[in-house]
Write a protein that holds these residues in place. Sequence first.
Motif, PDB file in Angstrom:
ATOM      1  N   ILE A  33       6.603   1.452 -52.129  1.00 55.41           N
ATOM      2  CA  ILE A  33       6.639   2.901 -52.292  1.00 55.41           C
ATOM      3  C   ILE A  33       6.008   3.495 -51.045  1.00 55.41           C
ATOM      4  O   ILE A  33       4.825   3.288 -50.773  1.00 55.41           O
ATOM      5  N   PHE A  34       6.811   4.192 -50.268  1.00 54.56           N
ATOM      6  CA  PHE A  34       6.352   4.784 -49.008  1.00 54.56           C
ATOM      7  C   PHE A  34       6.163   6.279 -49.247  1.00 54.56           C
ATOM      8  O   PHE A  34       7.115   6.995 -49.561  1.00 54.56           O
ATOM      9  N   ILE A  35       4.924   6.752 -49.069  1.00 61.98           N
ATOM     10  CA  ILE A  35       4.608   8.145 -49.442  1.00 61.98           C
ATOM     11  C   ILE A  35       4.822   9.115 -48.284  1.00 61.98           C
ATOM     12  O   ILE A  35       4.102  10.101 -48.148  1.00 61.98           O
ATOM     13  N   GLY A  36       5.803   8.864 -47.451  1.00 59.55           N
ATOM     14  CA  GLY A  36       6.218   9.843 -46.462  1.00 59.55           C
ATOM     15  C   GLY A  36       5.643   9.691 -45.075  1.00 59.55           C
ATOM     16  O   GLY A  36       4.639   9.018 -44.842  1.00 59.55           O
ATOM     17  N   ASP A  37       6.331  10.331 -44.132  1.00 61.60           N
ATOM     18  CA  ASP A  37       5.967  10.410 -42.715  1.00 61.60           C
ATOM     19  C   ASP A  37       6.058   9.073 -41.985  1.00 61.60           C
ATOM     20  O   ASP A  37       5.087   8.577 -41.410  1.00 61.60           O
ATOM     21  N   VAL A  38       7.257   8.534 -41.978  1.00 59.67           N
ATOM     22  CA  VAL A  38       7.564   7.369 -41.139  1.00 59.67           C
ATOM     23  C   VAL A  38       7.812   7.803 -39.697  1.00 59.67           C
ATOM     24  O   VAL A  38       7.759   6.994 -38.782  1.00 59.67           O
ATOM     25  N   VAL A  39       8.035   9.091 -39.489  1.00 61.52           N
ATOM     26  CA  VAL A  39       8.412   9.629 -38.182  1.00 61.52           C
ATOM     27  C   VAL A  39       7.206  10.232 -37.454  1.00 61.52           C
ATOM     28  O   VAL A  39       6.138  10.407 -38.037  1.00 61.52           O
ATOM     29  N   ASP A  40       7.420  10.532 -36.147  1.00 61.89           N
ATOM     30  CA  ASP A  40       6.536  11.404 -35.356  1.00 61.89           C
ATOM     31  C   ASP A  40       5.188  10.777 -34.977  1.00 61.89           C
ATOM     32  O   ASP A  40       4.330  10.555 -35.836  1.00 61.89           O
ATOM     33  N   GLY A  41       5.014  10.550 -33.692  1.00 58.77           N
ATOM     34  CA  GLY A  41       3.730  10.099 -33.184  1.00 58.77           C
ATOM     35  C   GLY A  41       3.888   8.968 -32.196  1.00 58.77           C
ATOM     36  O   GLY A  41       3.825   9.176 -30.982  1.00 58.77           O
ATOM     37  N   TRP A  42       4.075   7.753 -32.694  1.00 60.47           N
ATOM     38  CA  TRP A  42       4.319   6.609 -31.839  1.00 60.47           C
ATOM     39  C   TRP A  42       5.815   6.481 -31.573  1.00 60.47           C
ATOM     40  O   TRP A  42       6.615   7.205 -32.167  1.00 60.47           O
ATOM     41  N   SER A  43       6.186   5.555 -30.705  1.00 57.90           N
ATOM     42  CA  SER A  43       7.523   5.585 -30.100  1.00 57.90           C
ATOM     43  C   SER A  43       8.624   4.899 -30.886  1.00 57.90           C
ATOM     44  O   SER A  43       9.772   4.879 -30.441  1.00 57.90           O
ATOM     45  N   GLN A  44       8.314   4.328 -32.070  1.00 57.55           N
ATOM     46  CA  GLN A  44       9.310   3.492 -32.722  1.00 57.55           C
ATOM     47  C   GLN A  44       9.707   3.984 -34.116  1.00 57.55           C
ATOM     48  O   GLN A  44       9.771   3.216 -35.074  1.00 57.55           O
ATOM     49  N   THR A  45      10.053   5.250 -34.204  1.00 56.65           N
ATOM     50  CA  THR A  45      10.568   5.780 -35.466  1.00 56.65           C
ATOM     51  C   THR A  45      11.878   5.104 -35.843  1.00 56.65           C
ATOM     52  O   THR A  45      12.081   4.702 -36.999  1.00 56.65           O
ATOM     53  N   LYS A  46      12.784   4.964 -34.908  1.00 60.11           N
ATOM     54  CA  LYS A  46      14.093   4.374 -35.195  1.00 60.11           C
ATOM     55  C   LYS A  46      13.948   2.960 -35.753  1.00 60.11           C
ATOM     56  O   LYS A  46      14.571   2.607 -36.757  1.00 60.11           O
ATOM     57  N   GLU A  47      13.109   2.154 -35.110  1.00 60.97           N
ATOM     58  CA  GLU A  47      12.888   0.784 -35.572  1.00 60.97           C
ATOM     59  C   GLU A  47      12.193   0.765 -36.937  1.00 60.97           C
ATOM     60  O   GLU A  47      12.489  -0.098 -37.778  1.00 60.97           O
ATOM     61  N   SER A  48      11.297   1.713 -37.160  1.00 58.71           N
ATOM     62  CA  SER A  48      10.573   1.782 -38.433  1.00 58.71           C
ATOM     63  C   SER A  48      11.518   2.047 -39.592  1.00 58.71           C
ATOM     64  O   SER A  48      11.455   1.378 -40.638  1.00 58.71           O
ATOM     65  N   ILE A  49      12.397   3.024 -39.418  1.00 57.74           N
ATOM     66  CA  ILE A  49      13.330   3.349 -40.503  1.00 57.74           C
ATOM     67  C   ILE A  49      14.314   2.210 -40.722  1.00 57.74           C
ATOM     68  O   ILE A  49      14.662   1.880 -41.872  1.00 57.74           O
ATOM     69  N   ALA A  50      14.761   1.571 -39.650  1.00 55.10           N
ATOM     70  CA  ALA A  50      15.657   0.422 -39.787  1.00 55.10           C
ATOM     71  C   ALA A  50      14.994  -0.676 -40.620  1.00 55.10           C
ATOM     72  O   ALA A  50      15.635  -1.307 -41.473  1.00 55.10           O
ATOM     73  N   LEU A  51      13.703  -0.909 -40.385  1.00 48.35           N
ATOM     74  CA  LEU A  51      12.982  -1.911 -41.154  1.00 48.35           C
ATOM     75  C   LEU A  51      12.908  -1.515 -42.623  1.00 48.35           C
ATOM     76  O   LEU A  51      13.151  -2.341 -43.521  1.00 48.35           O
ATOM     77  N   LEU A  52      12.596  -0.273 -42.896  1.00 48.57           N
ATOM     78  CA  LEU A  52      12.514   0.175 -44.285  1.00 48.57           C
ATOM     79  C   LEU A  52      13.854   0.010 -44.993  1.00 48.57           C
ATOM     80  O   LEU A  52      13.910  -0.378 -46.170  1.00 48.57           O
ATOM     81  N   LEU A  53      14.930   0.303 -44.297  1.00 49.61           N
ATOM     82  CA  LEU A  53      16.260   0.190 -44.900  1.00 49.61           C
ATOM     83  C   LEU A  53      16.633  -1.256 -45.215  1.00 49.61           C
ATOM     84  O   LEU A  53      17.553  -1.495 -46.005  1.00 49.61           O
ATOM     85  N   SER A  54      15.928  -2.215 -44.628  1.00 47.68           N
ATOM     86  CA  SER A  54      16.210  -3.622 -44.902  1.00 47.68           C
ATOM     87  C   SER A  54      15.503  -4.118 -46.166  1.00 47.68           C
ATOM     88  O   SER A  54      15.745  -5.245 -46.605  1.00 47.68           O
TER      89      SER A  54
END
Length: 250
Positions: A33-54
């Motif tokens: 359960i991810f309580i929000g804000d995977v984006v904004d700050g460090w440089s790897q938002t795209k990779e972070s969301i890809a990981l969550l989608l897996s």
Amino acid sequence: MKRFVISDSHGGYKALVQCLERSGFDAAQDQLIFIGDVVDGWSQTKESIALLLSLKHLVYLLGNHDQWALEYYTGKLDDNGSVLRSWLWQGGAATIESYGLGKPMPPEQLNLLQNAKLYLVTEDNILFVHAGFDTRKPVESTDAYTLLWSRDFIESNYLQYTQHKTIHISRYKEVYIGHTPTIALNKHQKKPLHMGNLTLMDTGAAFTGCLSIMDIDSKEVWQSDPVMTLYPDEPGRNGISWNDSKNLEV
């Protein structure tokens, strides 16, 4: 199936990987359960969301930064200069860089944010929400601003906590919140903060802190390295990089 909760990784893909590995998270069996804000700050938002989608059993809740990014990538910030500038300054520029200037967010990643829940109440009556809620009414009757942005809920409960008053959110068995870094409340509070049946999960990964993951049932916590040390040449939302800060100490 084990149940885990995490919050506010803010583009820190390396920290997210560390938390999943150190907790022994099973991507095929366990629930995150991810309580929000995977984006904004460090440089790897795209990779972070890809990981969550897996992850097979992901439940993703919307955060205020997610809402900003969603509005940007659906064209709703184009004509609102002050909001756009605020988002860029507070980590949005790193999100844009992650995808490439002028490039869209991949549809499957945009879909994660578009379909994110504003809150979750589990079958055993545990509430998860990004920022807080109005305790005078059921969470489903609370407005989106309060759920995503307002710090009133956290500030009022933290004040009671510092006054050694008993905290119990009576509508729910437990409540898990992100949004407000524990290190912003107390610089020494580097792990999730338990206040009665309320737990604050944001341990400052966007700034100088670590990312934290918790087993919801055992309450065991695992943490990443301080996230700024994983991105030592990036200022993130601190305004200064780890390497630059160390050089100033010399």
